[in-house]
Design a protein around this motif. Sequence first.
Motif: not given
Length: 449
Positions: A140-144, A310-317
């Motif tokens: 699971m990738v992302g630090e948002s 959804p990805l649009r709510e964590r675009l910083e990732d």
Amino acid sequence: MNSILIVDDEPGIRETLRGVLEDEGFAVDLAATGEECLKLVEENTYSCILLDIWLGKGIDGLNTLKKLREEGNDSAVIMISGHGNIESAVKSTKLGAFDFIEKPLSLERTIVTVKNAVRQRELERANEQLQQELADEYVMVGESIAMRALRKQISIVAPSDGRVLISGESGTGKELVARAIHSQSKRKNSPFVEINSAAIPEELVESELFGHSKGAFSGANSAKKGKFEIADGATLFLDEIGDMSSRVQAKMLRVLEEQRFEPVGSNKPIKVDVRVISATNKRLDELIENGNFRHDLFYRLNVIPFQVPPLRERLEDVPALIDHFNRKFSSDNGKKVKVFTEAAIEKLSNHIWPGNVRELRNTIERVIIMTTKQKIDVGDLPELGFTEEKPSSSFRFPSFKEATDAYQREFILHKLAEFDGNVSKAAEDMGVDRSHLYRRMRNLGIHGR
């Protein structure tokens, strides 16, 4: 060729063992002391180490074995000794020795033991590699804020046996969440069994889930185990639960209540212990209102709700996801990792991604395979389609309620992350009653401690 290290202070034994093992096709190195052994393992990889307990000088065999394990060496170690006793054998085993053999050595037994140790180590290394590949595939990738909160929720829920319902748009990574829950659960060493209700013809779903007896229907030439029976003692992931027929829903309800079922064409019940994790990209409340999903089944499945953003709510990732997929697909296709320019990353980060992470993944894979250039710029990206401008947070929702829920969810997740998941402290900081915050979290699909 597998390499063997022989550690013994008697030259005659070292040479005899080397000759015998080289005849069996092994590459062999020799050491007379524990210190020599530790130096050699720093420079070489050995499948097996034959290690004498009583060495003439320096550290003895047991302390050498202890240091090997402390330094992370994973070679199979066979302890040998002319003064064998139960205490030494027990100590060796506790320190991670594969086996213990006594002098005078039986060459036949030594060869068999070495071959068994090498085979066992090969299987363990292959399994470790497979596990690592699976971990890389489902990371699971992302630090948002949303992803940190999601990982925190997973760590809290995973050790339990509570049923989980994961909601989210197609392509957001609901299966990743399910696998993460399984991998951190007490069932992690058991299978992760999955079934996609939408991908199986309706007339076959019941058979896939519960199995069937021989002759239960046309084409059932032999009995077959269903997913529930296969997942006994493990985790069953029911994807696209909203696509189940009313008949299957009714039988599913009984299985969840009683943890038992009858295969199709049989009246003999089978009892199981299964943790169920389900997922859907549909609004189950709307399906219930329309009479297409049972409300009692919903309550059985929705013990612990998860909402995957959804990805649009964590675009910083997006930049981190680009890097992850770039490395993955470059490795898979035997290519050097490409370099994405800042302009290319910015363009990808500004896209709305209606297909979510799956769409981004496919885009990066296409770039890696089809683009021969090492540096990827804006002009090298495929046509993304749809709008590529970030929507105003006020206008990306079809209704006032959805916009309000989205804002409150983001705000609560931010506060929970700030206070490490502590609901009481978050409520105090927000100036609301803790019970009110718990109710709102349940309505929004947020789990906290």
